[in-house]
Design a protein around this motif. Structure first.
Motif, mmCIF file in Angstrom:
data_model
loop_
_atom_site.group_PDB
_atom_site.id
_atom_site.type_symbol
_atom_site.label_atom_id
_atom_site.label_comp_id
_atom_site.label_asym_id
_atom_site.label_seq_id
_atom_site.Cartn_x
_atom_site.Cartn_y
_atom_site.Cartn_z
ATOM 1 N N SER A 274 7.819 12.689 5.085
ATOM 2 C CA SER A 274 7.355 13.276 3.834
ATOM 3 C C SER A 274 5.835 13.218 3.832
ATOM 4 N N ILE A 275 5.224 14.381 3.670
ATOM 5 C CA ILE A 275 3.767 14.485 3.618
ATOM 6 C C ILE A 275 3.431 14.985 2.227
ATOM 7 N N GLY A 276 3.052 14.065 1.362
ATOM 8 C CA GLY A 276 2.754 14.447 -0.012
ATOM 9 C C GLY A 276 3.924 15.117 -0.699
ATOM 10 N N PHE B 37 1.363 4.933 6.976
ATOM 11 C CA PHE B 37 2.589 5.504 6.431
ATOM 12 C C PHE B 37 3.489 4.398 5.908
ATOM 13 N N ASP B 38 4.362 4.796 5.002
ATOM 14 C CA ASP B 38 5.366 3.880 4.484
ATOM 15 C C ASP B 38 6.665 4.138 5.234
ATOM 16 N N MET C 274 0.849 -1.178 0.000
ATOM 17 C CA MET C 274 0.000 0.000 0.000
ATOM 18 C C MET C 274 0.891 1.237 0.000
ATOM 19 N N THR C 275 0.567 2.189 -0.836
ATOM 20 C CA THR C 275 1.310 3.440 -0.877
ATOM 21 C C THR C 275 0.522 4.492 -0.119
ATOM 22 N N SER C 276 1.246 5.251 0.668
ATOM 23 C CA SER C 276 0.628 6.271 1.504
ATOM 24 C C SER C 276 1.149 7.635 1.096
ATOM 25 N N GLU C 277 0.430 8.642 1.483
ATOM 26 C CA GLU C 277 0.885 10.011 1.291
ATOM 27 C C GLU C 277 2.013 10.324 2.277
ATOM 28 N N LEU C 278 2.136 9.518 3.330
ATOM 29 C CA LEU C 278 3.167 9.716 4.355
ATOM 30 C C LEU C 278 4.290 8.705 4.182
ATOM 31 N N THR C 279 5.511 9.199 4.145
ATOM 32 C CA THR C 279 6.682 8.325 4.159
ATOM 33 C C THR C 279 7.544 8.764 5.327
ATOM 34 N N PHE C 280 7.873 7.803 6.175
ATOM 35 C CA PHE C 280 8.661 8.080 7.373
ATOM 36 C C PHE C 280 10.061 7.529 7.174
#
Length: 92
Positions: free
Chosen positions: A58-60, A29-30, A1-7
């Motif tokens: 990263s938020i979008g 989040f990813d 699943m891809t999220s708008e949030l990447t940590f």
């Protein structure tokens, strides 16, 4: 699943606090492990966060570096998790 949030995190670093907050808030989040122990890892990561510090969120596509900023964002973006009191004195 891809999220708008990447940590972006590194194990055994201060990024653990932000990681816990994201989990506690129920954020989708990813997680992306940053390998700062190699020159290539550092160079790759500096393209994402020029400061080279972890954690970063990263938020979008907008990068938020540093724990305090990430923790504040998580608390405000997920108010139902009650990670930060509404009262400024209680927050302090």
């Amino acid at each position: 699943m891809t999220s708008e949030l990447t940590f972006f995190y590194t194990p055994t670093s201060c990024s653990l606090a932000s990681h816990i907050a994201l989990e506690e808030a129920g954020a989708v989040f990813d997680p992306h492990r940053v390998r700062l122990h190699t020159p290539e890892g550092v160079d790759d990561y500096r393209r994402i966060n020029p400061g080279g510090t972890v954690p970063a969120l990263s938020i979008g596509g907008v990068i938020i570096p540093e724990n305090v900023a990430i923790l504040t964002w998580v608390a405000r973006a997920f108010p139902d998790a009650k990670l930060m009191p509404d009262d400024p004195v209680e927050s302090a």
